[in-house]
Design a protein around this motif. Structure first.
Motif, mmCIF file in Angstrom:
data_model
loop_
_atom_site.group_PDB
_atom_site.id
_atom_site.type_symbol
_atom_site.label_atom_id
_atom_site.label_comp_id
_atom_site.label_asym_id
_atom_site.label_seq_id
_atom_site.Cartn_x
_atom_site.Cartn_y
_atom_site.Cartn_z
ATOM 1 N N VAL A 84 0.846 -1.194 0.000
ATOM 2 C CA VAL A 84 0.000 0.000 0.000
ATOM 3 C C VAL A 84 0.882 1.245 0.000
ATOM 4 O O VAL A 84 1.725 1.416 0.885
ATOM 5 N N GLU A 85 0.683 2.089 -0.981
ATOM 6 C CA GLU A 85 1.424 3.355 -1.041
ATOM 7 C C GLU A 85 0.589 4.429 -0.352
ATOM 8 O O GLU A 85 -0.572 4.648 -0.699
ATOM 9 N N VAL A 86 1.188 5.085 0.627
ATOM 10 C CA VAL A 86 0.501 6.098 1.416
ATOM 11 C C VAL A 86 1.211 7.433 1.246
ATOM 12 O O VAL A 86 2.432 7.516 1.393
ATOM 13 N N LYS A 87 0.441 8.470 0.942
ATOM 14 C CA LYS A 87 0.987 9.820 0.836
ATOM 15 C C LYS A 87 0.226 10.724 1.796
ATOM 16 O O LYS A 87 -0.996 10.720 1.831
ATOM 17 N N ARG A 88 0.983 11.493 2.551
ATOM 18 C CA ARG A 88 0.402 12.439 3.503
ATOM 19 C C ARG A 88 1.235 13.715 3.457
ATOM 20 O O ARG A 88 2.362 13.757 3.905
ATOM 21 N N GLY A 89 0.681 14.750 2.858
ATOM 22 C CA GLY A 89 1.455 15.974 2.693
ATOM 23 C C GLY A 89 2.629 15.730 1.773
ATOM 24 O O GLY A 89 2.490 15.202 0.668
ATOM 25 N N SER A 90 3.819 16.067 2.251
ATOM 26 C CA SER A 90 5.029 15.878 1.447
ATOM 27 C C SER A 90 5.687 14.529 1.686
ATOM 28 O O SER A 90 6.711 14.223 1.083
ATOM 29 N N HIS A 91 5.116 13.711 2.570
ATOM 30 C CA HIS A 91 5.713 12.416 2.906
ATOM 31 C C HIS A 91 5.001 11.286 2.161
ATOM 32 O O HIS A 91 3.784 11.292 2.016
#
Length: 197
Positions: free
Chosen positions: A98-105
């Motif tokens: 699972v690829e997770v993106k939160r803001g710039s991370h």
């Protein structure tokens, strides 16, 4: 003639080390302890605070709580990008990447189908028919790690996640947030894929 010197001419005996210190020694010791405690207090106080880029003194503990709250408010972008077959003492199982993106991370975590099913159950208990109406990939009668089933489940789980993300209340819930943003200590399967800098 020469005889033994009189008792009053003899040098006084040295004080034994076990003798209690005098008033001056006690005062010096108290002053030393006061200075030591003052330095310790200053060090602890300095470690709790720092000066930010705007010259403001910021408490580290307060800042951590504020940062955690800001992270909760940042919208997650989640996508299952692949799957891996793993073997253990009980046999083979599939872990979905699972690829997770939160803001710039951005990072990746691995979750099993059974973990997604537990998430679905928890959300159904919390939100009722709102979540029950979403299509969730069904269970199979027997374990199956074939590429065909893996692809079917990957697409089915992505559709399910898309449906969840359409409801802002569910998508920002702590239950879902903690499923995808676990602590480093409890979940060693986190793989950083960049910070977007």
């Amino acid at each position: 003639g020469r005889g033994r010197p009189r008792q009053e001419d003899e040098a006084p005996p040295r004080r034994a080390r076990s003798q209690p210190p005098g008033i001056r020694d006690l005062a010096n010791e108290a002053e030393g302890n006061r200075r030591k405690n003052s330095r310790t207090h200053s060090t602890l106080k300095a470690s709790r605070n720092y000066v930010d880029s705007k010259g403001r003194v910021v408490n580290r503990h307060v800042r951590r709580r504020q940062t955690a709250k800001m992270d909760m408010n940042r919208r997650l972008h989640v996508r299952i990008v692949g799957s891996k077959v793993r073997k253990d003492i009980w046999g083979s199982h599939v872990r979905y990447v699972v690829e997770v993106k939160r803001g710039s991370h951005a990072f990746r975590v691995q979750r099993r189908y059974s973990e997604f099913h537990l998430l679905h159950t928890a959300l159904c208990e919390k939100y009722g028919s709102k979540v029950m109406g979403y299509s969730f990939p069904p269970k199979t009668m027997f374990p199956d790690t074939s590429s065909t089933l893996r692809d079917e489940r990957k697409h089915g789980l992505n559709r399910y996640l898309d449906a969840l993300s359409a409801d802002d209340e569910i998508w920002r819930s702590k239950t879902l947030y903690r499923f995808f943003i676990p602590s480093q200590k409890s979940q060693p399967d986190i793989e950083s894929i960049g910070t977007g800098r």
